[in-house]
Structure formats: C-alpha cells, structure tokens
Design an enzyme around this catalytic site. Structure first.
Site, PDB file in Angstrom:
ATOM      1  N   GLY A  62       3.159  -4.530   0.631  1.00 21.30           N
ATOM      2  CA  GLY A  62       3.119  -2.924   0.740  1.00 21.30           C
ATOM      3  C   GLY A  62       3.994  -2.431  -0.369  1.00 21.30           C
ATOM      4  O   GLY A  62       3.930  -1.171  -0.684  1.00 21.30           O
ATOM      5  N   GLY A 100       7.802 -14.385  -8.980  1.00 21.60           N
ATOM      6  CA  GLY A 100       6.925 -14.579  -9.819  1.00 21.60           C
ATOM      7  C   GLY A 100       7.333 -14.409 -11.201  1.00 21.60           C
ATOM      8  O   GLY A 100       7.772 -13.347 -11.515  1.00 21.60           O
ATOM      9  N   ARG A 116      13.056   6.843 -11.382  1.00 23.55           N
ATOM     10  CA  ARG A 116      12.805   5.454 -11.216  1.00 23.55           C
ATOM     11  C   ARG A 116      12.321   4.905 -12.497  1.00 23.55           C
ATOM     12  O   ARG A 116      11.998   5.610 -13.243  1.00 23.55           O
ATOM     13  CB  ARG A 116      11.659   5.234 -10.180  1.00 23.55           C
ATOM     14  N   HIS A 155     -14.131  27.788  10.932  1.00 18.26           N
ATOM     15  CA  HIS A 155     -13.097  28.743  11.216  1.00 18.26           C
ATOM     16  C   HIS A 155     -12.580  28.418  12.679  1.00 18.26           C
ATOM     17  O   HIS A 155     -13.550  28.093  13.438  1.00 18.26           O
ATOM     18  CB  HIS A 155     -13.610  30.248  11.332  1.00 18.26           C
TER      19      HIS A 155
END
Length: 462
Positions: free
Chosen positions: A39, A116, A274, A450
């Site tokens: 995630g 990795g 970031r 509406h």
C-alpha cells in the site's frame, strides 16, 4: 534464480496496481518487491490515515460548534480520546492493506518482503526481511519506490520535537499547540486536523500564499477560513531560520518582512514536501550500465512512455518527480504496463485532478483563468456561489464556490476549480469533460438531482 516477465519494486498504489494489471490484463508472470507494508505511503502513512483522522476531527468539530443548532447534544463529558482516534485510523489502514494483499493473491502476483536492489538489466536481488536473500530475473523492471518526507538543513531541524508527516500520524497523545512549517497540501490538511481537535496552530510558509500552486481565489478563501473560522495563525513570505528547544516546548525562529520573529509550541511539523526514494535501489554490485541511469536531482528520468535510460527498466510515481499524487502513480503504472505489451495508453495522464481535504474541500483540474491568460487562450468563466445551494445550507457548510473555465470560441471545458463540500468527489465530472472534449452546453444537458452538492455544477453552467 526465479524468472518473471516483470519485477515491480515498490508496493504503493503505483506499484501494486501495475502488478495487478500486468498479471490480470496481460497474463504476465509478476513479482512485487516491498520492504515495508503493502500500500506504500498513500495507504499507510499518507492519504488514507490522514483522511481517517480528518473525518474524526471534523465530526468532533461539527458537533461541538453546531450540535445545538442541529438538535444534537453530547452524552457525558465528551472530549477527545487520542488513543482511540488513532486506533480507528489503524483499523481503516489494516482493512485496506488486507485488501491489497488479497488482490495480489487473486492475481497470482508473488510478493517478496524485502529491499530490492537492481543489479543489472533484468536482474534484481532482494534482501528479505528474514535475513535471507533471493535473486530474480525478468524481461522488464518497474521502479515504483515513491518518496519520503524532505527535511531541509535548518539548524535544529533534527530536534525530537520536530516531526515529519510520518511521525505525526503516530502521535497518540494530546498537544496544546503546533507549528506547521509549509503551507502546502500536507501542511494545510494537518493544520485542519489539529485545529479541529482544539489545538492552537501556526502555519509558516516561505511563499507569498498558502497552497500557492492552486487558483489565487482558492488560496485567498482558504486563508480567510483558516484564520477566521479555525483561528489558525498564518505567516506567509516567512523563512524559517532556526528551530530550538524551549524547555518542554520548541521555538521556531523565522524572518518575515525583514523582521525576526518567533513562535513557540509543543511540536513542529515539517511539511515542506517530499523527495524521491532511491535508497537501496542500487549498490556497489550494480552494473555500470544500470548505475549510470540518468537522474535529475535525485529523481529517475523517464521518457513519455516511462522508460528510463536503461532498456527494459521503467519508473513511475513520486520517484520520477512531477505531480506527487497516488492516482497519478496509478495512471503512470497502467501506461507503463501497456507500453511493455505494445498496447495503447489506457488513460490521459495530462488531465490530473488535484484534491485537498480541508473543510471545505478543494479540488481543481485543467487550466485556471490565469493560466489560460498566460497561454494566450481567450476564455469564458462561469461561477456559482455555494452559499445558495440547498444541501450546503442544510448541512451548515462554510463559504464555497464552483468556477468553470472554457474556451471562449468553442466553449470546450478547459478547467475547473471548486471549494465546497464534496469537491473531491465532484471534480471527476470536469476531468471527464476535459478528456472527452465536452462543451459547457454538453455538460448543461445533464439533470442534477436535488438536493445535492452537485446541483451547484448545474447552476454554474447556466
């Protein structure tokens, strides 16, 4: 050595969605490498947990401010249970992470839990979390390692009382005051959370206005709401020079209009942006060809098809820079997978909606009137004040508006800016209009139910 068609490094929304699509749509044999939770930042340390906190904080604020007007009264003493608030946030995250795990299993994507490292074209070594290692081979590699919070070299920024957004999400005890350095999306969302919880908040922004990348009217309106309705102290054109501990608190020194100023609070949130996360992506064992991959200020450089300078290696999401949003990474991943399989791009990556989950919500897509003017494009502008919208009135919403920008001659929709309840849900109507080349008249043919917030779109189009 295990062989695959595709190795994806990074299990965020760009990586796991790309892995699932590659396996489901193109029948590729896929490996996904992730050294933290599936995630990525969005699900575990960004979009989802912050919005969960915002939802709880806004409910608390609404009941506190408008409970009597709504005919509601709190039972008992009321108040905030920070540990329970965070437990609820964690429950939401855990549920969605479980869903991603199930998605990988359903599509037979092999997940490797570890770091990795790209050793050569078509080869990735994985340092597994259990201490062992594995070597993987594939025709294609997709880098989707995302980003991490950026901390500038300000003296005192390494103080234990200076938090990044990651650390702020783990704060499980109450505070009375907070300084937010950075008035961008992350800073304004956290300021909204904590001000709703009764915390005194100060925002210090180096640029002339908060959320400076959006429409000026939105920036001005949000500034007024945060100041007047939330009591947030906002300082723009202010440059932080030093952070120093002051007993149990922390003091932030900044320069504003050639004057040295100070603000003191329990904590400081550093939210100035970031930076690309490439830690561990290469090593001393990496081949010269891969180690020489073209980079720009720490970001991986790609072409229009998300190919890096190394054949067979692609990159998407925050690690390549650009607009750092989860849905952008997902779209880029889908396009990269399509290109690997000689298929046309499945989505338009030029039309990107941006959303800010303050109260009221803010959303925009396409051009603003100022951007159109700078580009020499004559436009017509349509605007509707949401103060006249029935759903806004009955739900006690604050000031808001919907603004639509269209080409003056063709009336094709070029952009929209919204500041109102459910703006983040409704902006997709304008994204679709831009991608499909719809005109104002095309959109106006739709009947809006509406009472709804979306009625405001119909009113703006009239």
């Amino acid at each position: 050595m295990e062989k695959y068609d595709l190795i994806v490094i990074g299990g965020g929304p760009g990586g796991y969605e790309a892995a699932a699509e590659a396996a489901a749509e193109y029948k590729m044999k896929v490996a996904l490498v992730e050294n933290r939770e599936l995630g990525g930042t969005c699900l575990n340390r960004g979009c989802i947990p912050t919005k969960a906190l915002l939802h709880s904080a806004e409910l608390y604020r609404e009941l506190k401010l408008h409970g009597e007007a709504l005919g509601l009264t709190a039972v008992g003493d009321g108040g905030i249970d920070m540990s329970r608030l965070h437990a609820r946030k964690d429950e939401v995250v855990d549920q969605l992470v479980t869903g991603v795990t199930g998605l990988m299993k359903k599509n037979k994507v092999k997940v490797y839990r570890g770091l990795g490292t790209i050793v050569d074209k078509g080869r990735v070594d994985v340092a597994l979390s259990d201490g062992s290692s594995e070597s993987l081979e594939a025709e294609h590699i997709l880098i989707a390692t995302g980003s991490v919070p950026s901390v500038p070299p300000i003296p005192g920024a390494n103080s234990p009382k200076v938090f990044t957004s990651d650390e702020m999400l783990e704060l499980d005890h109450p505070i009375k005051s907070l300084i937010v350095i950075g008035g961008g999306v992350i800073g304004c969302e956290f300021a909204s959370v904590f001000s709703s919880l009764g915390v005194e908040v100060t925002i210090i922004e180096a640029l002339p206005r908060i959320i400076a990348n959006l429409d000026k009217e939105i920036s001005r309106s949000l500034t007024q709401i945060l100041k007047k309705s939330r009591g947030i102290d906002i300082h723009t054109d202010a440059m932080v020079t030093e952070i120093k501990e002051a007993g149990e608190q922390v003091t932030c020194c900044y320069k504003e209009k050639d004057e040295i100023c100070e603000a003191t609070a329990d904590l400081v949130l550093m939210s100035i942006g970031r930076r690309a996360n490439t830690a561990g992506l290469f090593s001393d064992a990496t081949s010269p060809d891969v180690a020489g991959m073209e980079m720009n200020r720490g970001m991986v450089v790609v072409n229009e098809n998300y190919q890096t300078s190394v054949p067979g290696i692609y990159a998407i999401g925050d690690v390549i820079g650009g607009i750092q949003l989860a849905h952008v990474a997902t779209a880029e991943g889908r396009c990269a997978i399509a290109h690997m399989n000689d298929a046309p791009a499945p989505c338009d990556v030029k039309t990107i909606p941006s959303c800010i989950y303050t109260d009221p919500e803010i959303a925009s897509v396409g051009m603003s009137a100022d951007e159109a003017k700078e580009a020499g494009i004559p436009v017509v502008s349509k605007k509707y004040s949401m103060g006249a919208n029935g759903k806004s009135v009955l739900s006690l919403q604050e000031r808001g508006f919907i603004k639509i920008i269209a080409d003056k001659d063709s009336h094709k929709v070029l952009g929209a800016q919204m500041m109102c309840a459910r703006a983040t849900d409704m902006i997709s109507q304008f994204s679709q209009a831009i991608v499909c080349g719809l005109t104002l008249e095309d959109m106006a043919r739709t009947i809006y139910p509406h009472p709804t917030f979306s009625e405001g779109i119909g009113e703006a189009l009239k």
